[in-house]
Design a protein around this motif. Sequence first.
Motif: not given
Length: 284
Positions: A214-219, A259-263, A268-273
């Motif tokens: 997401l960050q890469g595409v936005a940049v 972008i910030v909220i989605l990131g 958070a979901v990755g940490d939980h997983l």
Amino acid sequence: MGMIDEAAGLIPGRRVARARFHQAAAAVLILAVMVAISAPWIAPYSPSAQSLDQIQLPSASHWLGTDALGRDILSRMMYALRTDLSLIVPAAGLPMIVGTLIGTLAGYVGGLVDGAVRWIADVFQGLPVYIFLVALVAAMGRGPASLLVAFTALGWIVYARLVRTEVRRVKASGFVEANHLIGKSAPKVLVQHVLPHALKQTATYFVFDLGMALQGVAVLSFFNLGVKAGTPELGTMIAEAQIFLRTGAWMVAFPGAAIVILGVCITAVGDHLKARMQGDPDGR
């Protein structure tokens, strides 16, 4: 004694707060996906429709205001989610597939194959990521295909290392050899017993990689190296509105906040997983 009880009572409270945060993050991501899918039906305006009044402040008719061309920002953000999600999923998924296949081959076969894969991975990992990414996209030309090729060329390395390490660990445990002794073929052992262990690691990293994509595409879109000009995309919206930062800050603030909220939610979901994969049911 009271202080101990109070301190002990903080732990359940933190678990509940963390669990609620993870649930909220997952809910936001689900909502974003639903909005992206249904954008053509729920967007209040066409993303390319221009208003004669041009720049308008957020109001009842345009909840998030309009951009310099009078286009409704809320509608464009809905379509931008559609664009970004259609890019970041394959941008993270293709490196996962390629890296998993290469890592499995290197870990299971070993020898010269393993050495060659490790050497290539070391060479790629020594490159400055964003500079190499920009150079690849600039050389291949702007567009989704160039983005996917560039992300795959750089992103497979982590997956290959993760899978290779796990495959070698399972193979060294003697479990694989035992299955060979009872008559199972190498491909069958690989698919049924080795890969399931390795894929746990890749699934966790894939979620984190979505945030990186997401960050890469936005940049890249911000620097006019992503999607075509005029296509609704969060990074492109910020780039188009940057010259109006003082007079129309909302044009930058809303897509930037998205972008910030989605990131944050993806992380958070990755940490939980990751915590669940490590055997922590509370996702600590």
